[in-house]
Write a protein that holds these residues in place. Sequence first.
Motif, PDB file in Angstrom:
ATOM      1  N   GLN A  40       0.828  -1.207   0.000  1.00 55.05           N
ATOM      2  CA  GLN A  40       0.000   0.000   0.000  1.00 55.05           C
ATOM      3  C   GLN A  40       0.865   1.261   0.000  1.00 55.05           C
ATOM      4  O   GLN A  40       0.516   2.264  -0.635  1.00 55.05           O
ATOM      5  CB  GLN A  40      -0.963   0.013   1.202  1.00 55.05           C
ATOM      6  N   ASP A  41       2.007   1.218   0.692  1.00 52.55           N
ATOM      7  CA  ASP A  41       2.930   2.352   0.682  1.00 52.55           C
ATOM      8  C   ASP A  41       3.507   2.559  -0.716  1.00 52.55           C
ATOM      9  O   ASP A  41       3.621   3.694  -1.193  1.00 52.55           O
ATOM     10  CB  ASP A  41       4.052   2.147   1.697  1.00 52.55           C
ATOM     11  N   ILE A  42       3.864   1.465  -1.362  1.00 50.84           N
ATOM     12  CA  ILE A  42       4.383   1.549  -2.732  1.00 50.84           C
ATOM     13  C   ILE A  42       3.324   2.153  -3.652  1.00 50.84           C
ATOM     14  O   ILE A  42       3.608   3.073  -4.423  1.00 50.84           O
ATOM     15  CB  ILE A  42       4.836   0.163  -3.237  1.00 50.84           C
ATOM     16  N   ASP A  43       2.104   1.639  -3.573  1.00 49.64           N
ATOM     17  CA  ASP A  43       1.029   2.133  -4.434  1.00 49.64           C
ATOM     18  C   ASP A  43       0.786   3.627  -4.215  1.00 49.64           C
ATOM     19  O   ASP A  43       0.607   4.386  -5.179  1.00 49.64           O
ATOM     20  CB  ASP A  43      -0.259   1.352  -4.177  1.00 49.64           C
ATOM     21  N   TYR A  44       0.781   4.045  -2.947  1.00 52.94           N
ATOM     22  CA  TYR A  44       0.591   5.460  -2.615  1.00 52.94           C
ATOM     23  C   TYR A  44       1.699   6.312  -3.253  1.00 52.94           C
ATOM     24  O   TYR A  44       1.417   7.341  -3.893  1.00 52.94           O
ATOM     25  CB  TYR A  44       0.600   5.625  -1.092  1.00 52.94           C
ATOM     26  N   LEU A  45       2.951   5.893  -3.092  1.00 56.35           N
ATOM     27  CA  LEU A  45       4.074   6.679  -3.616  1.00 56.35           C
ATOM     28  C   LEU A  45       4.078   6.729  -5.136  1.00 56.35           C
ATOM     29  O   LEU A  45       4.342   7.781  -5.726  1.00 56.35           O
ATOM     30  CB  LEU A  45       5.398   6.120  -3.094  1.00 56.35           C
ATOM     31  N   VAL A  46       3.800   5.615  -5.778  1.00 53.65           N
ATOM     32  CA  VAL A  46       3.762   5.599  -7.239  1.00 53.65           C
ATOM     33  C   VAL A  46       2.684   6.554  -7.739  1.00 53.65           C
ATOM     34  O   VAL A  46       2.914   7.327  -8.679  1.00 53.65           O
ATOM     35  CB  VAL A  46       3.559   4.162  -7.762  1.00 53.65           C
ATOM     36  N   GLY A 137      15.472  23.780 -11.050  1.00 61.55           N
ATOM     37  CA  GLY A 137      14.598  24.648 -10.261  1.00 61.55           C
ATOM     38  C   GLY A 137      15.340  25.486  -9.224  1.00 61.55           C
ATOM     39  O   GLY A 137      15.425  26.671  -9.363  1.00 61.55           O
ATOM     40  N   PRO A 138      15.846  24.908  -8.177  1.00 63.51           N
ATOM     41  CA  PRO A 138      15.743  23.503  -7.779  1.00 63.51           C
ATOM     42  C   PRO A 138      14.355  23.169  -7.231  1.00 63.51           C
ATOM     43  O   PRO A 138      13.723  23.988  -6.568  1.00 63.51           O
ATOM     44  CB  PRO A 138      16.789  23.359  -6.691  1.00 63.51           C
ATOM     45  N   VAL A 139      13.916  21.959  -7.554  1.00 62.79           N
ATOM     46  CA  VAL A 139      12.679  21.428  -7.002  1.00 62.79           C
ATOM     47  C   VAL A 139      13.031  20.140  -6.273  1.00 62.79           C
ATOM     48  O   VAL A 139      13.567  19.205  -6.883  1.00 62.79           O
ATOM     49  CB  VAL A 139      11.629  21.135  -8.103  1.00 62.79           C
ATOM     50  N   THR A 140      12.783  20.128  -4.971  1.00 66.39           N
ATOM     51  CA  THR A 140      13.048  18.946  -4.133  1.00 66.39           C
ATOM     52  C   THR A 140      11.825  18.733  -3.250  1.00 66.39           C
ATOM     53  O   THR A 140      11.400  19.645  -2.543  1.00 66.39           O
ATOM     54  CB  THR A 140      14.306  19.134  -3.277  1.00 66.39           C
ATOM     55  N   ILE A 141      11.272  17.498  -3.291  1.00 64.51           N
ATOM     56  CA  ILE A 141      10.077  17.153  -2.534  1.00 64.51           C
ATOM     57  C   ILE A 141      10.407  15.915  -1.701  1.00 64.51           C
ATOM     58  O   ILE A 141      11.045  14.975  -2.200  1.00 64.51           O
ATOM     59  CB  ILE A 141       8.879  16.824  -3.453  1.00 64.51           C
ATOM     60  N   ILE A 142       9.937  15.888  -0.448  1.00 59.52           N
ATOM     61  CA  ILE A 142      10.162  14.725   0.427  1.00 59.52           C
ATOM     62  C   ILE A 142       8.825  14.045   0.686  1.00 59.52           C
ATOM     63  O   ILE A 142       7.851  14.691   1.068  1.00 59.52           O
ATOM     64  CB  ILE A 142      10.816  15.158   1.745  1.00 59.52           C
ATOM     65  N   PHE A 143       8.808  12.725   0.478  1.00 60.10           N
ATOM     66  CA  PHE A 143       7.650  11.905   0.778  1.00 60.10           C
ATOM     67  C   PHE A 143       8.005  10.966   1.943  1.00 60.10           C
ATOM     68  O   PHE A 143       9.092  10.394   1.961  1.00 60.10           O
ATOM     69  CB  PHE A 143       7.253  11.019  -0.421  1.00 60.10           C
ATOM     70  N   ASP A 144       7.074  10.795   2.869  1.00 64.26           N
ATOM     71  CA  ASP A 144       7.254   9.873   3.992  1.00 64.26           C
ATOM     72  C   ASP A 144       5.909   9.191   4.222  1.00 64.26           C
ATOM     73  O   ASP A 144       4.947   9.825   4.630  1.00 64.26           O
ATOM     74  CB  ASP A 144       7.697  10.640   5.238  1.00 64.26           C
ATOM     75  N   THR A 145       5.840   7.888   3.941  1.00 66.80           N
ATOM     76  CA  THR A 145       4.564   7.190   4.069  1.00 66.80           C
ATOM     77  C   THR A 145       4.140   7.036   5.521  1.00 66.80           C
ATOM     78  O   THR A 145       2.993   6.681   5.788  1.00 66.80           O
ATOM     79  CB  THR A 145       4.607   5.796   3.405  1.00 66.80           C
ATOM     80  N   HIS A 146       5.018   7.329   6.470  1.00 67.59           N
ATOM     81  CA  HIS A 146       4.642   7.311   7.874  1.00 67.59           C
ATOM     82  C   HIS A 146       3.979   8.634   8.267  1.00 67.59           C
ATOM     83  O   HIS A 146       3.545   8.795   9.399  1.00 67.59           O
ATOM     84  CB  HIS A 146       5.854   7.039   8.760  1.00 67.59           C
ATOM     85  N   ASP A 147       3.946   9.581   7.332  1.00 71.27           N
ATOM     86  CA  ASP A 147       3.369  10.897   7.581  1.00 71.27           C
ATOM     87  C   ASP A 147       2.560  11.315   6.353  1.00 71.27           C
ATOM     88  O   ASP A 147       2.872  12.303   5.704  1.00 71.27           O
ATOM     89  CB  ASP A 147       4.496  11.896   7.867  1.00 71.27           C
TER      90      ASP A 147
END
Length: 148
Positions: A40-46, A137-147
């Motif tokens: 589910q974490d993989i699916d969310y991130l994709v 850009g710079p464009v940098t985005i952080i993803f955390d499936t625990h948040d």
Amino acid sequence: MKIVLQRTLEASVEIDNQTIGQINHGFLLLVGVSDDDTQQDIDYLVRKITQLRVFEDEQGRLNLNINEVAGQILSVSQFTLFADTKKGNRPSFTKAGSPDFAKIMYNKFNTSLQNTGLYVATGQFGENMKVSLVNDGPVTIIFDTHDK
């Protein structure tokens, strides 16, 4: 899972002075896995990564996703995203996934990205790599499936 996404004009990864993965315009993904990550974490991130609108449209607005600009992805495993630096000067990596589990999840993540039709180049799990990029850009985005 934790991912640091950087929009790039180009990016590559080398092992022993040999390029093993290279892209042009798109995303460099630094991917960290913990032992409690799931499909589910993989699916969310994709879903989030492929639909993320951080490429400029004709008016210069960040309105387009990676598919709309024919972008590519370079995915590199990075357990150090789970570094705990609260005590002392040497980080602890106990929150990072066990190598066997993390490798499986990293490969599943990359396969899921490829299944969307995107070109996905990768680093090599568990190896000492040299990663190069021209951040756009710079464009940098952080993803955390625990948040989420």
